[in-house]
Structure formats: C-alpha cells, structure tokens
Design a protein around this motif. Structure first.
Motif, PDB file in Angstrom:
ATOM      1  N   SER A  41     -12.047   6.003  47.245  1.00  0.00           N
ATOM      2  CA  SER A  41     -10.785   5.300  47.050  1.00  0.00           C
ATOM      3  C   SER A  41      -9.992   5.260  48.348  1.00  0.00           C
ATOM      4  CB  SER A  41      -9.947   5.996  45.973  1.00  0.00           C
ATOM      5  OG  SER A  41      -8.591   5.647  46.108  1.00  0.00           O
ATOM      6  N   ALA A  42      -9.933   6.420  49.021  1.00  0.00           N
ATOM      7  CA  ALA A  42      -9.107   6.516  50.231  1.00  0.00           C
ATOM      8  C   ALA A  42      -9.659   5.660  51.365  1.00  0.00           C
ATOM      9  CB  ALA A  42      -9.002   7.976  50.665  1.00  0.00           C
ATOM     10  N   VAL A  43     -10.973   5.708  51.553  1.00  0.00           N
ATOM     11  CA  VAL A  43     -11.571   4.976  52.671  1.00  0.00           C
ATOM     12  C   VAL A  43     -11.734   3.506  52.294  1.00  0.00           C
ATOM     13  CG1 VAL A  43     -13.605   4.741  54.142  1.00  0.00           C
ATOM     14  CG2 VAL A  43     -12.797   7.017  53.477  1.00  0.00           C
ATOM     15  N   GLY A  44     -11.077   2.648  53.062  1.00  0.00           N
ATOM     16  CA  GLY A  44     -11.163   1.226  52.745  1.00  0.00           C
ATOM     17  C   GLY A  44     -10.684   0.398  53.919  1.00  0.00           C
ATOM     18  N   LEU A  45     -10.159  -0.782  53.606  1.00  0.00           N
ATOM     19  CA  LEU A  45      -9.645  -1.649  54.665  1.00  0.00           C
ATOM     20  C   LEU A  45      -8.555  -0.946  55.460  1.00  0.00           C
ATOM     21  CD1 LEU A  45      -9.475  -4.932  52.558  1.00  0.00           C
ATOM     22  CD2 LEU A  45     -11.063  -4.446  54.426  1.00  0.00           C
ATOM     23  N   GLY A  46      -7.851  -0.016  54.801  1.00  0.00           N
ATOM     24  CA  GLY A  46      -6.795   0.748  55.463  1.00  0.00           C
ATOM     25  C   GLY A  46      -7.323   1.512  56.669  1.00  0.00           C
ATOM     26  N   ASN A  47      -8.510   2.068  56.568  1.00  0.00           N
ATOM     27  CA  ASN A  47      -9.085   2.844  57.667  1.00  0.00           C
ATOM     28  C   ASN A  47      -9.703   1.962  58.732  1.00  0.00           C
ATOM     29  OD1 ASN A  47      -9.322   4.188  55.018  1.00  0.00           O
ATOM     30  ND2 ASN A  47      -9.894   5.944  56.257  1.00  0.00           N
ATOM     31  N   PHE A  94       0.064   7.063  54.006  1.00  0.00           N
ATOM     32  CA  PHE A  94       0.228   6.812  52.555  1.00  0.00           C
ATOM     33  C   PHE A  94      -0.825   5.827  52.061  1.00  0.00           C
ATOM     34  CE2 PHE A  94       4.769   7.826  51.063  1.00  0.00           C
ATOM     35  CZ  PHE A  94       4.745   9.010  51.738  1.00  0.00           C
ATOM     36  N   PHE A  95      -0.879   4.697  52.762  1.00  0.00           N
ATOM     37  CA  PHE A  95      -1.797   3.644  52.330  1.00  0.00           C
ATOM     38  C   PHE A  95      -3.241   4.116  52.431  1.00  0.00           C
ATOM     39  CE2 PHE A  95      -4.216  -0.272  52.483  1.00  0.00           C
ATOM     40  CZ  PHE A  95      -3.580  -1.046  51.526  1.00  0.00           C
ATOM     41  N   SER A  96      -3.524   4.816  53.526  1.00  0.00           N
ATOM     42  CA  SER A  96      -4.897   5.228  53.768  1.00  0.00           C
ATOM     43  C   SER A  96      -5.399   6.244  52.746  1.00  0.00           C
ATOM     44  CB  SER A  96      -5.022   5.800  55.179  1.00  0.00           C
ATOM     45  OG  SER A  96      -6.366   5.936  55.523  1.00  0.00           O
ATOM     46  N   LEU A  97      -4.504   7.150  52.315  1.00  0.00           N
ATOM     47  CA  LEU A  97      -4.946   8.168  51.344  1.00  0.00           C
ATOM     48  C   LEU A  97      -4.762   7.712  49.898  1.00  0.00           C
ATOM     49  CD1 LEU A  97      -4.000  11.658  52.832  1.00  0.00           C
ATOM     50  CD2 LEU A  97      -6.267  10.766  52.332  1.00  0.00           C
ATOM     51  N   SER A  98      -4.383   6.465  49.701  1.00  0.00           N
ATOM     52  CA  SER A  98      -4.204   5.918  48.346  1.00  0.00           C
ATOM     53  C   SER A  98      -3.171   6.682  47.533  1.00  0.00           C
ATOM     54  CB  SER A  98      -5.517   5.938  47.557  1.00  0.00           C
ATOM     55  OG  SER A  98      -6.547   5.329  48.245  1.00  0.00           O
ATOM     56  N   ILE A  99      -2.092   7.147  48.196  1.00  0.00           N
ATOM     57  CA  ILE A  99      -1.107   7.916  47.434  1.00  0.00           C
ATOM     58  C   ILE A  99       0.177   7.124  47.217  1.00  0.00           C
ATOM     59  CG2 ILE A  99      -1.950  10.216  47.998  1.00  0.00           C
ATOM     60  CD1 ILE A  99      -0.050  10.305  50.317  1.00  0.00           C
ATOM     61  N   PHE A 124      -3.827  -8.905  46.834  1.00  0.00           N
ATOM     62  CA  PHE A 124      -4.144  -9.337  48.213  1.00  0.00           C
ATOM     63  C   PHE A 124      -5.367  -8.602  48.756  1.00  0.00           C
ATOM     64  CE2 PHE A 124      -2.772  -5.710  50.695  1.00  0.00           C
ATOM     65  CZ  PHE A 124      -1.801  -5.102  49.910  1.00  0.00           C
ATOM     66  N   TYR A 125      -5.570  -7.378  48.250  1.00  0.00           N
ATOM     67  CA  TYR A 125      -6.685  -6.562  48.754  1.00  0.00           C
ATOM     68  C   TYR A 125      -8.028  -7.244  48.485  1.00  0.00           C
ATOM     69  CZ  TYR A 125      -8.526  -1.994  50.216  1.00  0.00           C
ATOM     70  OH  TYR A 125      -9.131  -0.986  50.893  1.00  0.00           O
ATOM     71  N   ASN A 126      -8.159  -7.832  47.302  1.00  0.00           N
ATOM     72  CA  ASN A 126      -9.416  -8.509  46.965  1.00  0.00           C
ATOM     73  C   ASN A 126      -9.632  -9.753  47.806  1.00  0.00           C
ATOM     74  OD1 ASN A 126     -10.562  -6.820  45.012  1.00  0.00           O
ATOM     75  ND2 ASN A 126      -9.223  -7.619  43.419  1.00  0.00           N
TER      76      ASN A 126
HETATM   77  N1  TRP Z   1      -6.611   3.638  50.637  1.00  0.00           N
HETATM   78  C1  TRP Z   1      -7.291   2.389  50.560  1.00  0.00           C
HETATM   79  C2  TRP Z   1      -7.584   1.921  51.966  1.00  0.00           C
HETATM   80  O1  TRP Z   1      -7.416   2.652  52.908  1.00  0.00           O
HETATM   81  C3  TRP Z   1      -6.535   1.364  49.770  1.00  0.00           C
HETATM   82  C4  TRP Z   1      -6.045   1.869  48.473  1.00  0.00           C
HETATM   83  C5  TRP Z   1      -6.782   2.172  47.379  1.00  0.00           C
HETATM   84  C6  TRP Z   1      -4.704   2.174  48.145  1.00  0.00           C
HETATM   85  N2  TRP Z   1      -5.986   2.659  46.387  1.00  0.00           N
HETATM   86  C7  TRP Z   1      -4.705   2.671  46.837  1.00  0.00           C
HETATM   87  C8  TRP Z   1      -3.550   2.101  48.841  1.00  0.00           C
HETATM   88  C9  TRP Z   1      -3.529   3.088  46.239  1.00  0.00           C
HETATM   89  C10 TRP Z   1      -2.368   2.508  48.249  1.00  0.00           C
HETATM   90  C11 TRP Z   1      -2.368   3.017  46.969  1.00  0.00           C
HETATM   91  O2  TRP Z   1      -7.984   0.822  52.159  1.00  0.00           O
END
Ligand code: TRP
Length: 445
Positions: free
Chosen positions: A23-29, A226-231, A105-107
């Motif tokens: 979940s955490a690792v995604g476009l954010g990273n 915040f965004f990167s850790l999905s919190i 937007f993520y999709n």
């Molecule tokens: N963390 C993800 C990323 O780095 C994106 C993500 C998934 C997210 N679930 C989330 C961001 C919840 C904020 C809240 O790409």
C-alpha cells in the motif's frame, strides 16, 4: 456466518508487512518522491524527510495499526465502535470519501504508467526526439478517451485482486509483486549508476547543502511522508484490523516505513543519476517520469528493455497502492451495508470509474482532487486519528495493544509523548501553512 472484511487475517507477519508495504509503495515513492526531492535541494531534503518520517509519520502509522487491530474493524467501523454515537465516527466516513477522491486521480496516473509499459514494449517511444517524447505525453494526457481506457484497465485489475479477498488477493499479490518490484528497481538502478556523468546525481543525493532547508521544504517533506506511508485516511487502520494479535505492531510499522523509504531512495537513485547524465534539471516537476525518462532510455544501451521494465514496475507499485485504497471502500460496503465482497467490489469499482472518468476529462478536477486529498484531507484525517487515540482509546489501551503479542514496548513513553504533543502540533502547522499560502499569505518569509 456473515462474510465481513475482517474475519480474513493475513497468515504471517511477512504477509502483513508485504501487504502494508504494498500500500505504502506506489506512485508516491517512484514518481512523486524524486521530483519533490529534486525541487527541494536533494540531500538536504532527504535528511528532513527521514526526520519527519521518524518523528511524525511512523507514530501516526503505528496509531492507525493500534486502532485497527484493537477494534478488529476496518476504518469505517473502527472509530464508531470505540466512540459510539459521537462525532468521531465521521473519521471513518471521511476516510472512505478520501479513498474515493485519491483513487479518482490515482487510477488515471496508474493508467498512464500502464500505457507507457505498452508503448515501451511496442517500441513506440524508441528513437523519438525530445520534442516528440514531450508530444507523446501530451497526446496521452490531452486525450481523455485514451486515458479512460487505461484507467479502466487499472480499475479492473485492482478490483480483480480485491475481489479475491484479503488473504488470497492482497497478500498474494504483495508477496509475489513486491520482491519483483524491488528486484526490477535494483536492476534499473545499477544501469543508471553506470551511465557517464551519473556521479553528479549521486552527489546531489548524498552531499547535503543545508542552506536548501527552508520551512517550505520541511512542510513538503512532511506532506510527502504522509502520502508515501498511506496515512491520514484509514488505509493503515484497515490493514491493522487484518494483522493478527500475535504480531509485534511496532516492528511491523518500522518494517513498513523502512521498505517504503528504501524504495523511495532507490527510485531517486535510479532517476537522479540518469537526469544528471543527460543534462535534465532534477527540479523539472511532476512530468519528470513521463517526459524525461524516455529521453534517457533512448540514449542508453538496452534502453527499450529498461524502459519497459521501469514502467511495468511503476504500474505494479501503483496497482498495489490502488488495491489498498479500494479495500477501504469495499470493507465499508461489506461491514456497513452487509454487501458480499464481490458485490461490494463491483459497486465500488463502478463508482470509482465514474469519478475517475470525470478526472480523465477535466484537468481542473484532476488537480483539485490531487491537492485537496494530499493537502487538506490527509492532514485533517491524521490530526483526528492522533487526537482520537489518547483521548478515546487512552494510554493504557494503546500500551496493551502494542504489547498484545506478549513482548514489551520499550519506546512506549517516547511514542506516547510524540502522539500526545509533537505530532498534533506539527500537523496543525502544516495545515495552517497550506491554508495561508492558498490565501496568498506566507507564514514564513
Ligand atoms: N502511499 C501510496 C503511494 O505512495 C498511495 C496511497 C495508497 C495513499 N493509500 C493511500 C496515500 C492512503 C494516502 C492515503 O503511492
């Protein structure tokens, strides 16, 4: 027995960590971290990011795990069950809405990565001039129908994973896909580091210029963590509900944060040397991945293969994050409206498809959703979560949950002080700064 989202636990600690890290690792990273780092002075930003991850983001992540596992309910029911009838249960609803907004937007962006995977495979990007590469991205982003097709492919793929259930679906995909992802990043990194002129990029990443640390870059680092850790919206609360009582939550949280950081760092290590080697400004913004990298891939040996591998891993990373957001919505429908997993997944996927279509057709809405979710909803959600835990759950219950596996939580005092004082104050400052800067007022000159 009624099928609920939470009677299906991750079987092992590795599975739970792999899924949360997925979940955490995604476009954010891979897409956001390198360009934000590039804009904020490289190594100095990296140091601030590490500090803010340890002092702010990890405590919030751990608190989400505690609340989720304590109630054994996903976000929509967790807050309600601890404080029934109180307004706190709005946190869950805000979380579900936030998942909708982020997914919309993520999709679309995940769809672009899928498109670039296919373009790389067919050689459509090979040998193009810089202008043509720019044009290739514009022709995609300005063509809503094409964006729509790729977005639908992404939604169907994530709905397929979610509909298979937590253990069979999410854990399986994370366990197979995550190590593959790491392997692919390392391969691309090695190639990138052996380019002529790559050393400059490594220096940019590793030798800090402390004059580049500004209040603004500190806020950017916090937001990114915040965004990167999905919190901040309950994704990790939901995952906490799926972690068994036998597991040490503290070490789970540290492992997830560590994996998330390593992948973000490797992503920067893969992009920066390439950018420097090819004379591209590391601060060139969100287009960095789609507009810049194909130029680099064209200029290096095995460029087409590397390009394919890179965009494939970016799509995989986006998909596992997308799955975690979808799970929040699906769990809501299952627990609050007694839908079966299949029905909940289909309904959620259709709703997200509708919102996503709006984003594919309107750049304004796309930008609005992007900014609103990251800058407003996540800080607000995290603030509520971090106030909720000590006030409603209380110190003793938090400690009991952290020690439920039978061990001692040695850093509990430090963690509790962070949660009670440091984190809420820091979040209020981030939030205030956002609002003030929108109003054109600079909090720090
Ligand atoms: N963390 C993800 C990323 O780095 C994106 C993500 C998934 C997210 N679930 C989330 C961001 C919840 C904020 C809240 O790409």
């Amino acid at each position: 027995m009624k099928e609920t989202a939470s009677n299906d636990l991750f079987s092992t600690k590795v599975g739970a960590i792999a899924a949360a890290a997925g979940s955490a690792v995604g476009l954010g990273n891979i897409w956001r971290f390198p360009y934000v780092l590039g804009e904020n002075g490289g190594a100095a930003f990296l140091i601030v990011y590490i500090i803010s991850t340890i002092l702010i983001a990890i405590p919030v992540l751990l608190t989400e795990f505690v609340i989720g596992r304590k109630t054994n309910l996903p976000v929509s029911g967790a807050y309600n069950s601890l404080a029934p009838g109180k307004w706190w249960n709005q946190i869950g609803i805000i979380g579900v809405l936030c998942a909708f907004i982020i997914l919309s937007f993520y999709n679309v962006v995940a769809g672009w990565t899928m498109c670039y995977t296919v373009r790389s495979a067919t050689g459509a990007l090979q040998g193009l001039s810089e202008d043509a590469i720019q044009q290739a991205f514009v022709s995609l982003s300005e063509n809503p129908w094409e964006c729509l097709i790729w977005m639908v492919v992404t939604i169907v793929a994530s709905a397929f994973i979610v509909s298979r259930g937590v253990k069979r679906g999410i854990e399986w995909s994370s366990r197979i896909l995550m190590p593959l992802l790491l392997l692919l990043i390392i391969v691309v990194c090695v190639r990138s580091l052996t380019l002529d002129g790559a050393l400059q990029g490594v220096k940019f990443l590793l030798s800090p210029d402390f004059s580049k640390i500004t209040p603004q870059s500190i806020f950017e680092a916090l937001g990114q963590s915040f965004f990167s850790l999905s919190i901040g919206m309950g994704t990790m609360t939901t995952y906490g509900a799926y972690i068994s009582k036998k597991q040490n939550l503290t070490s789970c949280a540290f492992s997830v944060a560590f994996v998330d950081f390593v992948i973000a760092f490797l992503a920067a290590l893969m992009i920066m040397p390439c950018a420097f080697a090819c004379g591209i400004n590391p601060g060139s913004g969100p287009g960095l991945v789609f507009v810049t990298l194909p130029n680099i891939f064209n200029a290096i040996m095995f460029g087409q293969a590397i390009s394919f591998v890179f965009f494939l891993l970016l799509f995989i990373a986006a998909l596992t994050s997308s799955v975690s957001l979808l799970e929040v919505i699906v769990a809501y429908f299952m627990n609050e409206h007694s839908f079966s997993r299949r029905k909940a997944t289909v309904v959620s996927a259709i709703l997200i498809g509708i919102f996503g279509t709006l984003c594919a057709f309107s750049k304004t809405l796309f930008g609005l959703f992007d900014n609103f979710s990251a800058n407003v909803m996540l800080p607000l959600g995290a603030l509520f979560i971090i106030l909720f835990a000590p006030l409603i759950l209380g110190r003793r219950a938090m400690r009991n949950e952290l020690e439920a596996h039978g061990g001692k939580c040695k850093l509990f005092g430090f963690y509790y002080a962070l949660v009670r004082y440091v984190v809420p104050i820091a979040i209020v400052i981030i939030f205030a700064n956002c609002i003030l800067s929108w109003m054109g007022v600079k909090m720090f000159a």
